[in-house]
Design an enzyme around this catalytic site. Sequence first.
Site, mmCIF file in Angstrom:
data_model
loop_
_atom_site.group_PDB
_atom_site.id
_atom_site.type_symbol
_atom_site.label_atom_id
_atom_site.label_comp_id
_atom_site.label_asym_id
_atom_site.label_seq_id
_atom_site.Cartn_x
_atom_site.Cartn_y
_atom_site.Cartn_z
ATOM 1 N N HIS A 1 -22.583 91.321 50.933
ATOM 2 C CA HIS A 1 -22.158 91.958 52.210
ATOM 3 C C HIS A 1 -20.653 92.545 52.009
ATOM 4 C CE1 HIS A 1 -21.520 92.728 56.509
ATOM 5 N NE2 HIS A 1 -20.399 92.309 56.201
ATOM 6 N N GLU A 2 -19.785 91.565 51.450
ATOM 7 C CA GLU A 2 -18.418 91.738 51.519
ATOM 8 C C GLU A 2 -18.043 92.645 50.387
ATOM 9 O OE1 GLU A 2 -16.319 91.011 53.825
ATOM 10 O OE2 GLU A 2 -17.709 89.795 54.808
#
Length: 433
Positions: A24-25
């Site tokens: 996600h990051e």
Amino acid sequence: MTTWMTILGIIVFVVGLLFSIAWHELGHLSTAKLFGIRVPEYMVGFGPTIFSRKKGETEYGVKAIPLGGYIRMIGMFPPGEDGKVSARSTSPWRSMVEDARSAAYEELQPGDDKRLFYTRKPWKRVIVMFAGPFMNLVLAVVIFVGVMMAFGINSQTTTVGSVSECVISASASTDTCPKDAKDSPAKAAGLKPGDKIVAFNGQPTPDWQTLQRDIRDTTGPATITVERDGAHTTLRANLIKNKVAKSDGDGGYVKDEYVTAGFLGFAPATGVVQQSFGESVDRMGDMVQSGVESLIALPSKIPDLWNAAFGDAEREPDSPMGVVGAARVGGEVFNLDIPPEQQVATMLFLVAGFNLSLFLFNMLPLLPLDGGHIAGALWESLRRKAARVFRRPDPGPFDVAKLMPVAYVVAGIFICFTLLVLIADLVNPVRIT
């Protein structure tokens, strides 16, 4: 052995969780760097730093609490109306705004005035903030579709599981045959458990959905070709009209809803069935729809969750579940009495479901979620375009920092809900069978 398998299941889920967070990051990080925004930190987890290494201008690391992650971008919020970023106020609400603005300018270096997040065009900011949840969506789709095509999923099949003894309405309060009840058409035709129905009225039945539809559309004489003991046998049945459970269109049923349709009188057996790419995509769409509906229904589940956590109520199977509960389920997966490949498939489904939830949750248009920043950028774009149309002065960047008091309220609600789910997961967990 059971304890070790439980521990293994928990470890596997935690690894999947950490990868999902890092993935996600990475979406945020890669797009931020693509658009020239300086990113001082990329961290997986919260709390004390366990490991970190600086590469270029970004410090990459892992923190002790694996309940999330973040990247820190310079200049998330524009300066205040006075052009300052660190002015102080005696108002607690105003202080929240100024604290958030000040934090966005920490570690400001020479040349960063051209690398601030808020200076990027709204569409670029939307991409940066959407990239994180989108990565979770991509991962969820790839896992779901891959598992359904490679391993298959537990589905109803065209094999006969059981045969009804008599004709009873689906809405009847009992399934016991009355004395004057007629034999079901399936029993009268000689259908037996274990028979695999390969054709109905001469037409192939590749799946349960097709067979269910054909049966419900038919009344009167019909031929049923079954595979029994390695040979094909043709049976003749006389289907009748009966009140049956309403179909959901995918072979399942709608709870407490009934229709009058053709009735044969047997229940299909279930089994692991590999799905085609098209079937997998269709089921993935159903999962997304179900996820959206579950997210909307989340507030209505709080009373039951409270009663399960602090009362003697049973935990509902569709009850909201946190990371601890999901890890607990992950520990149970490797103890299920199913083939090892299905244990792997179930674990992958669990990780994919977590990623789908991350995507849907983060798309809520509320700060501090990614969706809140997306909504702010879209609003800025809209009002700037409106200003051009009506020949008014450019209103400038939309100051998302002014919404930080609301963000703190939202965060507080999320924290309270998370604690409630955590308690329920510990004292009255969701279990799988």
